[in-house]
Write a protein that holds these residues in place. Sequence first.
Motif, PDB file in Angstrom:
ATOM      1  N   PHE A 205       0.843  -1.197   0.000  1.00  0.00           N
ATOM      2  CA  PHE A 205       0.000   0.000   0.000  1.00  0.00           C
ATOM      3  C   PHE A 205       0.878   1.247   0.000  1.00  0.00           C
ATOM      4  O   PHE A 205       1.873   1.322   0.713  1.00  0.00           O
ATOM      5  CB  PHE A 205      -0.904   0.018   1.237  1.00  0.00           C
ATOM      6  CG  PHE A 205      -1.929  -1.081   1.267  1.00  0.00           C
ATOM      7  CD1 PHE A 205      -3.160  -0.909   0.659  1.00  0.00           C
ATOM      8  CD2 PHE A 205      -1.663  -2.290   1.895  1.00  0.00           C
ATOM      9  CE1 PHE A 205      -4.116  -1.910   0.686  1.00  0.00           C
ATOM     10  CE2 PHE A 205      -2.608  -3.304   1.930  1.00  0.00           C
ATOM     11  CZ  PHE A 205      -3.840  -3.115   1.318  1.00  0.00           C
ATOM     12  N   ARG A 209      -2.802   4.310   2.165  1.00  0.00           N
ATOM     13  CA  ARG A 209      -2.646   4.241   3.618  1.00  0.00           C
ATOM     14  C   ARG A 209      -2.596   5.617   4.282  1.00  0.00           C
ATOM     15  O   ARG A 209      -2.657   5.715   5.514  1.00  0.00           O
ATOM     16  CB  ARG A 209      -1.402   3.439   3.982  1.00  0.00           C
ATOM     17  CG  ARG A 209      -0.093   4.060   3.546  1.00  0.00           C
ATOM     18  CD  ARG A 209       1.098   3.187   3.933  1.00  0.00           C
ATOM     19  NE  ARG A 209       2.361   3.791   3.552  1.00  0.00           N
ATOM     20  CZ  ARG A 209       2.981   4.731   4.248  1.00  0.00           C
ATOM     21  NH1 ARG A 209       2.456   5.169   5.362  1.00  0.00           N
ATOM     22  NH2 ARG A 209       4.124   5.231   3.833  1.00  0.00           N
ATOM     23  N   GLN A 230     -11.163  -1.421  10.418  1.00  0.00           N
ATOM     24  CA  GLN A 230     -11.493  -2.041   9.151  1.00  0.00           C
ATOM     25  C   GLN A 230     -11.720  -0.955   8.102  1.00  0.00           C
ATOM     26  O   GLN A 230     -12.109   0.168   8.442  1.00  0.00           O
ATOM     27  CB  GLN A 230     -12.755  -2.905   9.279  1.00  0.00           C
ATOM     28  CG  GLN A 230     -12.657  -3.994  10.332  1.00  0.00           C
ATOM     29  CD  GLN A 230     -11.561  -5.002  10.024  1.00  0.00           C
ATOM     30  OE1 GLN A 230     -11.478  -5.519   8.909  1.00  0.00           O
ATOM     31  NE2 GLN A 230     -10.734  -5.293  11.025  1.00  0.00           N
ATOM     32  N   LYS A 231     -11.465  -1.281   6.870  1.00  0.00           N
ATOM     33  CA  LYS A 231     -11.713  -0.320   5.806  1.00  0.00           C
ATOM     34  C   LYS A 231     -13.156   0.168   5.887  1.00  0.00           C
ATOM     35  O   LYS A 231     -14.093  -0.610   5.995  1.00  0.00           O
ATOM     36  CB  LYS A 231     -11.449  -0.962   4.444  1.00  0.00           C
ATOM     37  CG  LYS A 231     -11.643  -0.017   3.263  1.00  0.00           C
ATOM     38  CD  LYS A 231     -11.317  -0.699   1.955  1.00  0.00           C
ATOM     39  CE  LYS A 231     -11.520   0.254   0.788  1.00  0.00           C
ATOM     40  NZ  LYS A 231     -11.184  -0.376  -0.522  1.00  0.00           N
ATOM     41  N   ILE A 259      -8.077   1.783   4.426  1.00  0.00           N
ATOM     42  CA  ILE A 259      -7.672   0.384   4.360  1.00  0.00           C
ATOM     43  C   ILE A 259      -7.855  -0.228   5.746  1.00  0.00           C
ATOM     44  O   ILE A 259      -8.062   0.483   6.734  1.00  0.00           O
ATOM     45  CB  ILE A 259      -6.201   0.205   3.909  1.00  0.00           C
ATOM     46  CG1 ILE A 259      -5.252   0.870   4.915  1.00  0.00           C
ATOM     47  CG2 ILE A 259      -5.986   0.754   2.508  1.00  0.00           C
ATOM     48  CD1 ILE A 259      -3.772   0.598   4.632  1.00  0.00           C
ATOM     49  N   THR A 260      -7.763  -1.538   5.829  1.00  0.00           N
ATOM     50  CA  THR A 260      -7.778  -2.232   7.113  1.00  0.00           C
ATOM     51  C   THR A 260      -6.371  -2.235   7.695  1.00  0.00           C
ATOM     52  O   THR A 260      -5.395  -2.472   6.984  1.00  0.00           O
ATOM     53  CB  THR A 260      -8.273  -3.674   6.932  1.00  0.00           C
ATOM     54  OG1 THR A 260      -9.641  -3.635   6.494  1.00  0.00           O
ATOM     55  CG2 THR A 260      -8.180  -4.460   8.226  1.00  0.00           C
ATOM     56  N   GLY A 261      -6.265  -1.950   8.988  1.00  0.00           N
ATOM     57  CA  GLY A 261      -4.942  -1.954   9.616  1.00  0.00           C
ATOM     58  C   GLY A 261      -4.955  -1.235  10.949  1.00  0.00           C
ATOM     59  O   GLY A 261      -5.994  -1.097  11.596  1.00  0.00           O
ATOM     60  N   ASP A 283      -1.313   1.735   9.052  1.00  0.00           N
ATOM     61  CA  ASP A 283      -0.350   0.674   8.736  1.00  0.00           C
ATOM     62  C   ASP A 283      -1.131  -0.613   8.498  1.00  0.00           C
ATOM     63  O   ASP A 283      -1.850  -1.077   9.391  1.00  0.00           O
ATOM     64  CB  ASP A 283       0.621   0.499   9.906  1.00  0.00           C
ATOM     65  CG  ASP A 283       1.791  -0.420   9.580  1.00  0.00           C
ATOM     66  OD1 ASP A 283       1.621  -1.337   8.753  1.00  0.00           O
ATOM     67  OD2 ASP A 283       2.866  -0.229  10.164  1.00  0.00           O
ATOM     68  N   PRO A 284      -1.023  -1.203   7.306  1.00  0.00           N
ATOM     69  CA  PRO A 284      -1.801  -2.408   7.019  1.00  0.00           C
ATOM     70  C   PRO A 284      -1.354  -3.650   7.791  1.00  0.00           C
ATOM     71  O   PRO A 284      -2.060  -4.656   7.816  1.00  0.00           O
ATOM     72  CB  PRO A 284      -1.586  -2.598   5.513  1.00  0.00           C
ATOM     73  CG  PRO A 284      -0.269  -1.940   5.226  1.00  0.00           C
ATOM     74  CD  PRO A 284      -0.204  -0.765   6.157  1.00  0.00           C
ATOM     75  N   ARG A 285      -0.201  -3.567   8.439  1.00  0.00           N
ATOM     76  CA  ARG A 285       0.331  -4.735   9.171  1.00  0.00           C
ATOM     77  C   ARG A 285      -0.229  -4.734  10.594  1.00  0.00           C
ATOM     78  O   ARG A 285       0.327  -4.115  11.495  1.00  0.00           O
ATOM     79  CB  ARG A 285       1.855  -4.675   9.182  1.00  0.00           C
ATOM     80  CG  ARG A 285       2.485  -4.633   7.795  1.00  0.00           C
ATOM     81  CD  ARG A 285       3.940  -4.222   7.839  1.00  0.00           C
ATOM     82  NE  ARG A 285       4.095  -2.861   8.372  1.00  0.00           N
ATOM     83  CZ  ARG A 285       5.277  -2.250   8.500  1.00  0.00           C
ATOM     84  NH1 ARG A 285       6.392  -2.881   8.145  1.00  0.00           N
ATOM     85  NH2 ARG A 285       5.351  -1.022   8.988  1.00  0.00           N
ATOM     86  N   GLU A 286      -1.291  -5.470  10.800  1.00  0.00           N
ATOM     87  CA  GLU A 286      -1.977  -5.449  12.093  1.00  0.00           C
ATOM     88  C   GLU A 286      -1.117  -5.992  13.231  1.00  0.00           C
ATOM     89  O   GLU A 286      -1.385  -5.720  14.399  1.00  0.00           O
ATOM     90  CB  GLU A 286      -3.281  -6.238  11.998  1.00  0.00           C
ATOM     91  CG  GLU A 286      -4.302  -5.626  11.058  1.00  0.00           C
ATOM     92  CD  GLU A 286      -5.610  -6.397  11.035  1.00  0.00           C
ATOM     93  OE1 GLU A 286      -5.934  -7.056  12.049  1.00  0.00           O
ATOM     94  OE2 GLU A 286      -6.310  -6.346  10.001  1.00  0.00           O
TER      95      GLU A 286
END
Length: 320
Positions: A205, A209, A230-231, A259-261, A283-286
């Motif tokens: 992303f 982001r 969540q997105k 985005i989700t993250g 940050d998409p990395r949960e």
Amino acid sequence: MSMNQSNNQIIKKNLLIICRGAGDLATGIIHRLHRAGHRVIALETDYPAAIRRQVSFCEAVYDGSAAVEGVTARLVPALADAETDTETYSGINDTPAAHIASEKWDSSAIEAVLEAGEVPLLIDPKGESIALLKPDVVVDAIIAKKNLGTTINMASLVIGVGPGFTAGQDVHLVIESMRGHNLARIITDGMAQPNTGVPGNIAGFTSERVIHAPAAGYIHDVRKIGDIVQKGDEIARIYPDKESYDNALSEYVPVNATITGIIRGLIREGYYFREGFKIADIDPRESELTNCFTISDKARSIAGSVLEAVSAFEHGVKIY
């Protein structure tokens, strides 16, 4: 340590370094220089707009102090009899009256913060304290994508971070701030790569982001830094005027997660901005929650190059 009160200068112990800017990248630089034993003073605007607030010393402007990874920055107010100047680089004149940007400081108060092992932070967007304090090194890490008044004669070593500076003209050295192969390269001749406007790639992303304000107004943060979203989730609300914000009226523009993250950055509650202003970062990395509260890899890389340049200067090694 004594003060030379006759000329109002800090008595130097090791190098005295002034860093213009105290956002997240500048904080990485200040943190590294401080940990290396240098005496560092940070300069900020009177209404900073950091997104990654948990790792930005500029939050001391609002809270009086800010701690990042074991290092504390502490606000040193301007003297009470200094004239008030409400102009800021953001162009927003909605700042508290106590934020005095005109330009006299008590050097004994600065010295006291340094002696306490902390980083003094001054509200000084124009860099007028530099002539007063006479540092050995000036680092411009405002990251404005242009030069906001830094000149090569401000100190024996002047470093500019990112685009907007030319090594050998307005600064001695430039540090590349663009992610990629040349990130943190020390440039001795010329400029850093121009700003592309595209954020660095994280887990596939880039632009998605980073969230920009869909409208002008005052922000109310519905979620906080470190929250998993969540997105499409609402993370904030933008109220068009102060009355709507103060009274939480129904007239607002929602800000939704793109985005989700994890919310890594979110602008301060109540901040006023124009449409299109950068207000959040996801940050998409949960699984990377701790990244919200620690200095980034990019900031540490740039900080390492600044420290390299300062160390060379300190030891008489000419690299420009």
